[in-house]
Design an enzyme around this catalytic site. Sequence first.
Site, PDB file in Angstrom:
ATOM      1  N   TYR A  21     -19.549  69.083 -37.243  1.00  0.00           N
ATOM      2  CA  TYR A  21     -18.158  69.127 -35.215  1.00  0.00           C
ATOM      3  C   TYR A  21     -19.208  70.240 -34.984  1.00  0.00           C
ATOM      4  O   TYR A  21     -20.332  70.744 -35.396  1.00  0.00           O
ATOM      5  CB  TYR A  21     -17.177  69.795 -35.570  1.00  0.00           C
ATOM      6  CG  TYR A  21     -16.685  70.486 -34.106  1.00  0.00           C
ATOM      7  CD1 TYR A  21     -15.845  69.748 -33.638  1.00  0.00           C
ATOM      8  CD2 TYR A  21     -17.437  71.400 -33.305  1.00  0.00           C
ATOM      9  CE1 TYR A  21     -15.732  70.520 -32.119  1.00  0.00           C
ATOM     10  CE2 TYR A  21     -16.637  72.634 -32.525  1.00  0.00           C
ATOM     11  CZ  TYR A  21     -15.623  71.623 -31.424  1.00  0.00           C
ATOM     12  OH  TYR A  21     -16.148  71.991 -30.881  1.00  0.00           O
ATOM     13  N   GLU A  78     -18.707  69.070 -26.358  1.00  0.00           N
ATOM     14  CA  GLU A  78     -18.568  68.751 -27.539  1.00  0.00           C
ATOM     15  C   GLU A  78     -18.685  66.786 -28.657  1.00  0.00           C
ATOM     16  O   GLU A  78     -18.102  66.275 -27.885  1.00  0.00           O
ATOM     17  CB  GLU A  78     -16.913  68.686 -27.261  1.00  0.00           C
ATOM     18  CG  GLU A  78     -16.403  68.689 -28.949  1.00  0.00           C
ATOM     19  CD  GLU A  78     -14.313  68.452 -29.488  1.00  0.00           C
ATOM     20  OE1 GLU A  78     -14.210  69.931 -29.177  1.00  0.00           O
ATOM     21  OE2 GLU A  78     -13.791  67.871 -28.586  1.00  0.00           O
TER      22      GLU A  78
END
Length: 396
Positions: free
Chosen positions: A100, A197
């Site tokens: 992530y 993101e």
Amino acid sequence: MKLLEHQAKAQFRQVGIDCPMGRVAHTPEQAAHVARELGRVVIKAQVPIGGRGKAGGVKLAGSEEEARRAAEQILGMDIKGYTVPAVLCEEALEIARELYLGVALDRDRRSLVVMLSFAGGMEIEEVAETAPEKIAKLWPDPFAGPQPYEIRRLALDALSAVGGDEAMPKSRLLVQLVPLVQSLYALCQRLDATLCEINPLVITATQRLIAGDGKIEIDQNAEFRHHDLVKELGDDQGAADSGEDRLEVEAKRRGLTYVHLGGDVGVIGNGAGLVMNTLDLVKQHGGEPANFLDIGGGAKAEVVRNALEMVLLDPQVKGIFVNIFGGITRGDEVANGVIEARDQLGIRVPLVVRMTGTREEEGRKILEEAGIVPAISAPEAAQKIVELVARSGERG
Ligand code: GDP
Ligand code: MN
């Protein structure tokens, strides 16, 4: 504004972040066509919301026929209220590990935060809840940006939090991660994004870092600085939802400062501070505000009507609290404006109006005679509207 995955990835590519090859398809036929070119593909719903994987909006396809069938299933599917208008067909990745990586606005620290985790993928929300130590964080100096040594330390923190990783040697990881983080950070700053993101950031079987997904949210208050981009992307999203609240979109069209909050007590006031205070009062008295709506200085009848109409577009609203702090604004004028608006709009929900200012007594008298509840103090008004809304709830 929330960008769709393929739009976010186009932004990533512009700053040199690796993304899988792919194309957008609007029909199963087009999806099959892309699969003919790319071979094994992943078919992904293009809606401005996460959790598509769990909702069945991401499917692998090993052949043209499978791609067609997957697209058939995903197109038109409903994902959390969004009907899927298009799919992204990308070469499927050989995933060794899912990381992530996110750059987000940290309001408490008043700066951007870089977050990295080796426990990326679809469970990242749960990781954030139950094992937040697995997400390493960095708050770079906003002028200097993240420095290579800071990014290396971030990566080593993230690595040690999961007890190491076999998918890629450290040196190979760091050499790719440093420019990647710097690019994503710079992109976030340049776009005035509140979020950029990549989840998953994929470590491939061939030890490359590739963006498996992309999410970008541009700060609505900065959209005027990116007018062309926002317009272009908005047009491209077309009939598809921009991810913005429908009521807020309508308010923007009407030129009103409105924030949808989800409760059932509509709130209108003049002045941002006064409106925020009004929201607090509603809460204090046990109510749930439906919205923030600031009509600005003064309180012209026409503006009041526009505001009332806006608040009533929210089907949840069961009562409205109008809080007008008048100086030179005349109370009788406000009162007449509210009455006129109520009659024109056929408002049936209870209305409580608190106002101060020139000729406020006259104003209150006019309201009372017209069946609208007047109030002298704001707390008194808050109490009344919360009571009235609760009572209307009991009646069903
Ligand atoms: P989200 O659920 O909306 O965040 O959609 P993602 O794009 O993140 O996809 C969800 C999951 O699908 C990822 O975490 C991966 O596990 C899987 N996935 C996505 N793309 C690929 C791919 O190209 N190959 C493989 N094997 N899995 C993929
Ligand atoms: Mn994702």
